[in-house]
Design an enzyme around this catalytic site. Structure first.
Site, PDB file in Angstrom:
ATOM      1  N   LYS A 256       0.743  -1.168  -0.068  1.00  0.00           N
ATOM      2  CA  LYS A 256       0.059   0.000   0.131  1.00  0.00           C
ATOM      3  C   LYS A 256       0.840   1.310   0.037  1.00  0.00           C
ATOM      4  CE  LYS A 256      -1.951  -1.040   4.329  1.00  0.00           C
ATOM      5  NZ  LYS A 256      -1.076  -2.244   4.361  1.00  0.00           N
TER       6      LYS A 256
ATOM      7  N   ARG B 228      11.960  -5.720   5.042  1.00  0.00           N
ATOM      8  CA  ARG B 228      11.800  -4.287   5.069  1.00  0.00           C
ATOM      9  C   ARG B 228      13.021  -3.606   5.800  1.00  0.00           C
ATOM     10  NH1 ARG B 228       6.278  -1.445   5.476  1.00  0.00           N
ATOM     11  NH2 ARG B 228       6.058  -2.728   7.185  1.00  0.00           N
TER      12      ARG B 228
ATOM     13  N   ARG C  69      -9.441   1.192   8.699  1.00  0.00           N
ATOM     14  CA  ARG C  69      -9.037  -0.153   9.210  1.00  0.00           C
ATOM     15  C   ARG C  69     -10.126  -0.907   9.959  1.00  0.00           C
ATOM     16  NH1 ARG C  69      -3.137   0.798   9.020  1.00  0.00           N
ATOM     17  NH2 ARG C  69      -2.156  -1.199   9.543  1.00  0.00           N
TER      18      ARG C  69
ATOM     19  N   ARG D 163      -0.342  -8.849  13.637  1.00  0.00           N
ATOM     20  CA  ARG D 163      -0.698  -7.869  12.627  1.00  0.00           C
ATOM     21  C   ARG D 163      -1.696  -8.152  11.532  1.00  0.00           C
ATOM     22  NH1 ARG D 163       4.518  -4.774  10.464  1.00  0.00           N
ATOM     23  NH2 ARG D 163       2.927  -3.819   9.200  1.00  0.00           N
TER      24      ARG D 163
ATOM     25  N   ARG E  42      11.731  -1.714  11.323  1.00  0.00           N
ATOM     26  CA  ARG E  42      10.584  -1.324  12.020  1.00  0.00           C
ATOM     27  C   ARG E  42      10.514  -2.531  13.382  1.00  0.00           C
ATOM     28  NH1 ARG E  42       5.616   0.394   8.224  1.00  0.00           N
ATOM     29  NH2 ARG E  42       4.374  -0.801   9.918  1.00  0.00           N
TER      30      ARG E  42
HETATM   31  P1  AP5 Z   1       5.113  -1.362   1.813  1.00  0.00           P
HETATM   32  O1  AP5 Z   1       4.313  -0.831   0.578  1.00  0.00           O
HETATM   33  O2  AP5 Z   1       5.548  -0.688   2.925  1.00  0.00           O
HETATM   34  O3  AP5 Z   1       3.574  -2.298   2.545  1.00  0.00           O
HETATM   35  P2  AP5 Z   1       2.317  -1.800   3.327  1.00  0.00           P
HETATM   36  O4  AP5 Z   1       0.986  -2.639   2.575  1.00  0.00           O
HETATM   37  O5  AP5 Z   1       2.207  -0.214   3.351  1.00  0.00           O
HETATM   38  O6  AP5 Z   1       2.649  -2.496   4.670  1.00  0.00           O
HETATM   39  P3  AP5 Z   1       2.729  -1.815   6.038  1.00  0.00           P
HETATM   40  O7  AP5 Z   1       3.289  -2.756   6.841  1.00  0.00           O
HETATM   41  O8  AP5 Z   1       3.535  -0.330   6.091  1.00  0.00           O
HETATM   42  O9  AP5 Z   1       1.280  -1.811   6.327  1.00  0.00           O
HETATM   43  P4  AP5 Z   1       0.601  -1.721   7.687  1.00  0.00           P
HETATM   44  O10 AP5 Z   1      -0.730  -1.329   7.337  1.00  0.00           O
HETATM   45  O11 AP5 Z   1       0.754  -2.872   8.570  1.00  0.00           O
HETATM   46  O12 AP5 Z   1       1.482  -0.650   8.544  1.00  0.00           O
HETATM   47  P5  AP5 Z   1       0.960   0.900   8.662  1.00  0.00           P
HETATM   48  O13 AP5 Z   1       2.354   1.410   8.665  1.00  0.00           O
HETATM   49  O14 AP5 Z   1      -0.128   1.481   8.207  1.00  0.00           O
HETATM   50  O15 AP5 Z   1       5.785  -2.902   1.303  1.00  0.00           O
HETATM   51  C1  AP5 Z   1       6.391  -3.483   2.464  1.00  0.00           C
HETATM   52  C2  AP5 Z   1       7.746  -4.052   2.048  1.00  0.00           C
HETATM   53  O16 AP5 Z   1       7.711  -4.668   0.827  1.00  0.00           O
HETATM   54  C3  AP5 Z   1       8.853  -2.894   1.663  1.00  0.00           C
HETATM   55  O17 AP5 Z   1      10.043  -3.192   2.144  1.00  0.00           O
HETATM   56  C4  AP5 Z   1       8.688  -2.549   0.133  1.00  0.00           C
HETATM   57  O18 AP5 Z   1       9.893  -2.149  -0.276  1.00  0.00           O
HETATM   58  C5  AP5 Z   1       8.359  -4.230  -0.369  1.00  0.00           C
HETATM   59  N1  AP5 Z   1       7.464  -4.132  -1.491  1.00  0.00           N
HETATM   60  C6  AP5 Z   1       6.546  -3.375  -1.809  1.00  0.00           C
HETATM   61  N2  AP5 Z   1       5.892  -3.979  -2.869  1.00  0.00           N
HETATM   62  C7  AP5 Z   1       6.692  -5.042  -3.222  1.00  0.00           C
HETATM   63  C8  AP5 Z   1       6.436  -5.895  -4.463  1.00  0.00           C
HETATM   64  N3  AP5 Z   1       5.592  -5.848  -5.428  1.00  0.00           N
HETATM   65  N4  AP5 Z   1       7.442  -6.773  -4.489  1.00  0.00           N
HETATM   66  C9  AP5 Z   1       8.498  -7.188  -3.704  1.00  0.00           C
HETATM   67  N5  AP5 Z   1       8.548  -6.079  -2.732  1.00  0.00           N
HETATM   68  C10 AP5 Z   1       7.603  -5.211  -2.311  1.00  0.00           C
HETATM   69  O19 AP5 Z   1       0.488   1.097  10.245  1.00  0.00           O
HETATM   70  C11 AP5 Z   1       1.460   0.574  11.239  1.00  0.00           C
HETATM   71  C12 AP5 Z   1       0.918   0.581  12.702  1.00  0.00           C
HETATM   72  O20 AP5 Z   1       0.354   1.867  13.007  1.00  0.00           O
HETATM   73  C13 AP5 Z   1      -0.246  -0.423  12.857  1.00  0.00           C
HETATM   74  O21 AP5 Z   1      -0.035  -1.765  13.272  1.00  0.00           O
HETATM   75  C14 AP5 Z   1      -1.226   0.390  13.839  1.00  0.00           C
HETATM   76  O22 AP5 Z   1      -0.640   0.075  15.210  1.00  0.00           O
HETATM   77  C15 AP5 Z   1      -1.210   1.897  13.572  1.00  0.00           C
HETATM   78  N6  AP5 Z   1      -2.282   2.363  12.756  1.00  0.00           N
HETATM   79  C16 AP5 Z   1      -1.910   2.673  11.457  1.00  0.00           C
HETATM   80  N7  AP5 Z   1      -2.962   3.295  10.861  1.00  0.00           N
HETATM   81  C17 AP5 Z   1      -3.911   2.776  11.642  1.00  0.00           C
HETATM   82  C18 AP5 Z   1      -5.232   2.929  11.442  1.00  0.00           C
HETATM   83  N8  AP5 Z   1      -6.089   3.331  10.426  1.00  0.00           N
HETATM   84  N9  AP5 Z   1      -6.147   2.368  12.624  1.00  0.00           N
HETATM   85  C19 AP5 Z   1      -5.399   2.075  13.909  1.00  0.00           C
HETATM   86  N10 AP5 Z   1      -3.968   1.774  13.787  1.00  0.00           N
HETATM   87  C20 AP5 Z   1      -3.331   2.354  12.795  1.00  0.00           C
END
Ligand code: AP5
Length: 222
Positions: free
Chosen positions: A13, A128, A89, A172, A161
């Site tokens: 994402k 990552r 979410r 998660r 991270r």
């Molecule tokens: P990446 O693009 O970073 O993936 P992502 O889907 O964004 O994954 P996240 O782990 O960041 O999402 P998340 O929703 O768990 O965490 P968030 O930060 O929102 O890609 C991941 C890796 O793969 C990277 O290294 C990238 O280079 C690689 N990659 C990407 N595409 C690829 C491909 N096609 N092929 C190969 N490699 C690839 O949230 C973190 C925390 O914040 C949550 O756990 C929660 O505690 C809190 N939080 C955030 N938002 C909320 C909310 N709305 N409500 C409640 N708590 C929240």
């Protein structure tokens, strides 16, 4: 065209949203990035959410909705579109978003659900790395930095991270599975949800996304 990107942790994402911002001038709103910045700055919000984030639990809906409301409050994007990454979410967040958007006469045009198998998600998250200075994202397998552990853009040191450790990743993924179905049903009923195959290289997935959104121009991959 305003978008929501849904999908499990590691689905891509953030990667897709950052590319939409860089290449297509979208305004990128990532609740995860905003919260990590607060933690880094040591604000009271950051101190309150730190434990939730490090253990992979969701932060309270009210906190998240306040953040989104603030980001969209002064929105005067003109022709610019926004992309929401990691939000909503929960159903409470989806409903809260709708009332924020209604006040501002804004709409979501498409909700994209990135599909990636669990084994690949775990591989992506365990490899990552993030820059501790500017927040740039890397992947030791698919998007490595030019010099190991050093950010290509600012020379900052890369780190893993806290919530990318295996046990937290499993937590998660479990929480994601509990919350996602009502959101999928909600946006399907509104006729907004489209599934996108998130497997393949980063460029493959992004090209697929642009094709889906009919934003692909001849020079995008020249
Ligand atoms: P990446 O693009 O970073 O993936 P992502 O889907 O964004 O994954 P996240 O782990 O960041 O999402 P998340 O929703 O768990 O965490 P968030 O930060 O929102 O890609 C991941 C890796 O793969 C990277 O290294 C990238 O280079 C690689 N990659 C990407 N595409 C690829 C491909 N096609 N092929 C190969 N490699 C690839 O949230 C973190 C925390 O914040 C949550 O756990 C929660 O505690 C809190 N939080 C955030 N938002 C909320 C909310 N709305 N409500 C409640 N708590 C929240």
């Amino acid at each position: 065209m305003n978008l929501i990107l849904l999908g499990p942790p590691g689905a891509g994402k953030g990667t897709c949203a950052r590319m939409l911002a860089d290449k297509k001038n979208f305004f990128h709103i990532s609740t995860g990035d905003i919260l990590r910045e607060e933690v880094k700055k040591g604000t009271s919000l950051g101190q309150n959410v730190r434990n939730y984030m490090e253990s992979g639990k969701l932060v309270a809906d009210e906190v998240i909705l306040d953040i989104i409301e603030q980001r969209l409050e002064n929105w005067s994007g003109g022709d610019k579109s926004f992309v929401l990454d990691g939000f909503p979410r929960t159903m409470a967040q989806a409903e809260g978003l709708e009332s924020v958007l209604q006040k501002k006469h804004l709409f979501i045009n498409q909700v994209i659900l990135l599909d990636v198998p669990e084994g690949e998600l775990i591989r992506r998250l365990s490899s990552r790395r993030v820059c501790g200075n500017c927040g740039a994202n890397y992947n030791l397998i698919s998007q490595p930095p030019k010099i190991p552990d050093v950010c290509d853009y600012c020379g900052g040191k890369l780190y893993q991270r806290e919530d990318d450790r295996e046990e937290t990743v499993r937590n998660r993924l479990r929480i994601y599975q509990q919350e996602i179905q009502p959101l999928v049903d909600h946006y399907t009923n509104k006729g907004l949800l489209v599934r996108l195959d998130g497997e393949g290289t980063i460029d493959d997935v992004f090209q697929r996304l642009l094709t889906l959104l009919q934003l692909l121009k001849k020079d995008d991959y020249s």
